[in-house]
Design an enzyme around this catalytic site. Structure first.
Site, PDB file in Angstrom:
ATOM      1  N   VAL A  79       0.119   4.806   4.920  1.00 46.26           N
ATOM      2  CA  VAL A  79      -0.194   3.637   5.826  1.00 46.26           C
ATOM      3  C   VAL A  79       0.918   2.625   6.050  1.00 46.26           C
ATOM      4  O   VAL A  79       0.789   2.291   7.331  1.00 46.26           O
ATOM      5  CB  VAL A  79      -1.467   3.020   5.232  1.00 46.26           C
ATOM      6  CG1 VAL A  79      -1.981   1.944   5.695  1.00 46.26           C
ATOM      7  CG2 VAL A  79      -2.528   4.024   4.697  1.00 46.26           C
ATOM      8  N   GLU A  87       5.428  -3.298   1.149  1.00 47.73           N
ATOM      9  CA  GLU A  87       5.687  -2.858  -0.388  1.00 47.73           C
ATOM     10  C   GLU A  87       4.987  -1.817  -0.667  1.00 47.73           C
ATOM     11  O   GLU A  87       3.751  -1.471  -0.674  1.00 47.73           O
ATOM     12  CB  GLU A  87       5.019  -4.164  -1.125  1.00 47.73           C
ATOM     13  CG  GLU A  87       5.590  -5.672  -0.785  1.00 47.73           C
ATOM     14  CD  GLU A  87       6.704  -5.650  -1.639  1.00 47.73           C
ATOM     15  OE1 GLU A  87       7.319  -4.706  -2.697  1.00 47.73           O
ATOM     16  OE2 GLU A  87       7.669  -6.710  -1.482  1.00 47.73           O
ATOM     17  N   GLY A 107       0.756  -1.229   0.098  1.00 53.54           N
ATOM     18  CA  GLY A 107       0.136  -0.027   0.092  1.00 53.54           C
ATOM     19  C   GLY A 107       0.741   1.246   0.089  1.00 53.54           C
ATOM     20  O   GLY A 107       2.110   1.212  -0.586  1.00 53.54           O
ATOM     21  N   SER A 108       0.351   2.330   0.503  1.00 51.62           N
ATOM     22  CA  SER A 108       0.813   3.758   0.536  1.00 51.62           C
ATOM     23  C   SER A 108       1.866   3.759   1.604  1.00 51.62           C
ATOM     24  O   SER A 108       1.965   3.110   2.593  1.00 51.62           O
ATOM     25  CB  SER A 108      -0.076   4.743   0.571  1.00 51.62           C
ATOM     26  OG  SER A 108      -0.722   4.578   1.812  1.00 51.62           O
ATOM     27  N   PRO A 109       2.954   4.822   1.408  1.00 52.80           N
ATOM     28  CA  PRO A 109       3.777   4.802   2.379  1.00 52.80           C
ATOM     29  C   PRO A 109       3.343   5.543   3.525  1.00 52.80           C
ATOM     30  O   PRO A 109       3.622   5.018   4.754  1.00 52.80           O
ATOM     31  CB  PRO A 109       5.111   5.893   1.815  1.00 52.80           C
ATOM     32  CG  PRO A 109       4.779   5.451   0.175  1.00 52.80           C
ATOM     33  CD  PRO A 109       3.444   5.430   0.066  1.00 52.80           C
ATOM     34  N   CYS A 126       1.898   0.446  -8.974  1.00 54.10           N
ATOM     35  CA  CYS A 126       3.100   1.165  -8.182  1.00 54.10           C
ATOM     36  C   CYS A 126       4.256   1.179  -9.102  1.00 54.10           C
ATOM     37  O   CYS A 126       5.056   1.968  -8.732  1.00 54.10           O
ATOM     38  CB  CYS A 126       3.330   0.353  -6.927  1.00 54.10           C
ATOM     39  SG  CYS A 126       3.668  -1.480  -7.705  1.00 54.10           S
TER      40      CYS A 126
END
Ligand code: NAD
Length: 462
Positions: free
Chosen positions: A190, A208, A186-188, A242
C-alpha cells in the site's frame, strides 16, 4: 470530504499568524487528558478489536502515546525556536537561522496493529509542529477507530483535527486532496500506492512500512537473555508488530539450547498452553489467521518441523506461538513478512551466511543482534543495512522518544517520533540576513580585483 479538508485548510491559514507554543501545548494536553479519562473505553475497544489484555493495552498503546505527548510538551519550546546557523567563509557578513514552520494540513493514515498508538503518535508530532490534521484510522479495528472519532472530537477543535473512517476507497479519495504532508504507516504494497498517489500533488510523504526484521545471535550470546527478549518481541501482540523479530539466525551448535530457552520463556510468560493464555492477543481477523495458517501448511509441506506451543482457537482467531525448524528460503514464511506468532530458527556455520542472506533481501526495518563481543556487533551492524539496530533487546528502538524511527528502502522513507517527528511535519525554512556581506566585491564588472579576491578565496578553500 473536500469540505472537511477545506475547513481545516481555512483554520490552518487563520492560525498561521498566532501559532505560538501555548495553543499547541494546550491541544496536546487536552488529548492527554481525554486519553486518561477514557482509559477504560480504550481498553474495552482494544479487547474487542484484538483481544488485547488490559495491562498490555496500557503498556503498549496508552503509555507510549502519553509518553510521546509529554515528551513533546516538555521539549516543544526548544524545537520551535529558530535554529542558529554559523556562516561559512563565503557567507561572512551574514547571519542565518532555520525557522521551523508548520507545513499546513497533514494526512495521517494508520494501520490496525497498534490502532491507537500508530494513529495518535504521528498526530501528536503533526500538532506539535503546528499543523491541522486529518486522521484516517484502520477499518480493520472498528471499535478503536470509532473511539478515535470521539476522542479527537472531545480533545480538539473541529478545524484542527478531523477523523475520517473508511477503507482503501476513502484513503484513496483523501489522497486526491492537496495535503501538505502525508504520513503513512502500513504495508510496503500500500506504501507504493500512497507514494504514487501523492506524486500527483507533489505532496511530501513519510512511509513507515514493514518487512522482515531478522535476529542474529553471536556465538558468545547470553542465550537466556536472548530467548527472553526474542520470545517477548515475537509473542507480544501475537507477533503483529512491524518490529517483531521475524526470524532468527543462530550458530548451529546453539540451536538446541536456544530452542529450549525460547520454549521455556514462552511457557513462563503464557503458561504451558500459550494458546489458552488470557494475555495472548488474537490475530486481527480470519483473513490474517488464514494467511498465517497457509504459511504453516506451506512450510510443513516443504519439510519444516513446527513446534506448536499450545492449542489454537481458530474460532476466536487465537493462534498458539510456533517455532519453526528446518525452514528453507523456498518457504513463503521466509519470503513474506510473517506478522504473527511464528518464529523460524535458522542455523548458520559462518557469520558471512546470515549477512549475505540479509543483504540479498529487502532492507529490514530493524535488525537485532545478541552478542557480548562488540566486534561481532559492529561487524553485523556495519555490513548490513536496516532502519535501526537493537543490541541485546527487541522492539525497544521503536519507542525511544529521543530517536527518530523509520525504515530504509522497502521498509520505509522518512522518520517519526520526538523531535524527528516534529521536524518531519515542519518546513525547516532557512532565513538569511545580510549585515555586511563581502560578496558584493565579487559582483560584475569583473576585473583584476575580482581575480585577486578569487585567488585568495581559492587558497582558503583548497
Ligand atoms: P495496510 O497497508 O494494509 O493498511 C494501512 C492503512 O492503509 C489502513 O488505514 C488502510 O485503510 C489504508 N489503505 C489500504 N489500502 C489502501 C489504498 N489502496 N490506498 C491508500 N490507503 C490504503 O497495513 P496494515 O495491514 O494495516 O498494517 C500492517 C503493516 O504495517 C505491516 O506491513 C507492518 O509491518 C506495517 N507497520 C509498520 C510500522 C512502522 O512504524 N514502520 C508500524 C506498524 C505497522
Amino acid at each position: 470530504m473536500t469540505e472537511r479538508f477545506e475547513a481545516l485548510r481555512a483554520g490552518s491559514e487563520a492560525r498561521r499568524a498566532e501559532l505560538g507554543l501555548a495553543p499547541r501545548r494546550a491541544a496536546l494536553k487536552s488529548l492527554s487528558q481525554v486519553l486518561v479519562r477514557r482509559r477504560a473505553e480504550i481498553i474495552a475497544a482494544l479487547a474487542t478489536d484484538l483481544g488485547k489484555a488490559p495491562d498490555e493495552t496500557e503498556l503498549t498503546e496508552i503509555m507510549p502515546t502519553l509518553s510521546e505527548i509529554s515528551h513533546s510538551c516538555s521539549h516543544l519550546r526548544g524545537w520551535m525556536r529558530p535554529r542558529r546557523v554559523w556562516p561559512t567563509l563565503l557567507m561572512v557578513g551574514t547571519s542565518a537561522r532555520v525557522l521551523p514552520q508548520p507545513k499546513g494540513v497533514a494526512l495521517v493514515i494508520a494501520p490496525w496493529n497498534y490502532p491507537l498508538l500508530l494513529a495518535l503518535g504521528p498526530l501528536v508530532s503533526a500538532l506539535a509542529a503546528g499543523n491541522a490534521v486529518v486522521l484516517k484510522p484502520s477499518e480493520m479495528t472498528p471499535a478503536t477507530s470509532a473511539l478515535l472519532v470521539q476522542i479527537c472530537a472531545e480533545a480538539f477543535a473541529a478545524d484542527l483535527v478531523q477523523v475520517v473512517q473508511g477503507g482503501a476507497d476513502v484513503a484513496g479519495a483523501l489522497l486526491d486532496l492537496p495535503f501538505d504532508h502525508v504520513f503513512f504507516t502500513g504495508s510496503p504494497g500500500v506504501g507504493r500506492i500512497v507514494l504514487a498517489a501523492t506524486a500527483k500533488n507533489l505532496t511530501p510523504v513519510t512511509l513507515e512500512l514493514g518487512g522482515k526484521s531478522p535476529v542474529v545471535i553471536g556465538p558468545d550470546a547470553d542465550l537466556t537473555r536472548a530467548a527472553r527478549w526474542i520470545a517477548w518481541g515475537k509473542v507480544l501482540n501475537a507477533g503483529q508488530i512491524c518490529v517483531s523479530p521475524d526470524h532468527v539466525f543462530v550458530p548451529r551448535a546453539l540451536l538446541p539450547q536456544l530452542t529450549e530457552a525460547l520454549k521455556g520463556h514462552i511457557a513462563k510468560s503464557y503458561g504451558s498452553d500459550a494458546g489458552a493464555s488470557p494475555d495472548l492477543c488474537q490475530i486481527v481477523n480470519s483473513c490474517h489467521y488464514a494467511r498465517l495458517s497457509a504459511h504453516l501448511s506451506d512450510a510443513e509441506a516443504k519439510g519444516a518441523q513446527i513446534l506448536t506451543l499450545g492449542r489454537d482457537a481458530p474460532g476466536r482467531n487465537l493462534m498458539a506461538p510456533r517455532l519453526v525448524l528446518g525452514s528453507t528460503p523456498q518457504m513463503t514464511l521466509l519470503q513474506d513478512e510473517i506478522f504473527g506468532p511464528i518464529l523460524p530458527l535458522i542455523p548458520y556455520d559462518d557469520l558471512a551466511e546470515p549477512i549475505a542472506r540479509i543483504n540479498a533481501g529487502p532492507k529490514p526495518l530493524t535488525l537485532y543482534i545478541f552478542a557480548k563481543d562488540r566486534g561481532f556487533v559492529r561487524r553485523v551492524a556495519a555490513q548490513t543495512q536496516s532502519g535501526s539496530v537493537g543490541v541485546n533487546l527487541t522492539v525497544m528502538p521503536f519507542v525511544h522518544n529521543n530517536f527518530g524511527f523509520g525504515g530504509i528502502g522497502q521498509s520505509g522513507m522518512g522518520a517519526g517520533h520526538g523531535k524527528v517527528g516534529f521536524d518531519t511535519f515542519s518546513h525547516l525554512k532557512p532565513v538569511m540576513r545580510n549585515q555586511f556581506s563581502l560578496l558584493t566585491l565579487l559582483f560584475p564588472p569583473y576585473g583584476v580585483r575580482t581575480r585577486n579576491l578569487l585567488r585568495v578565496l581559492l587558497a582558503y578553500l583548497r
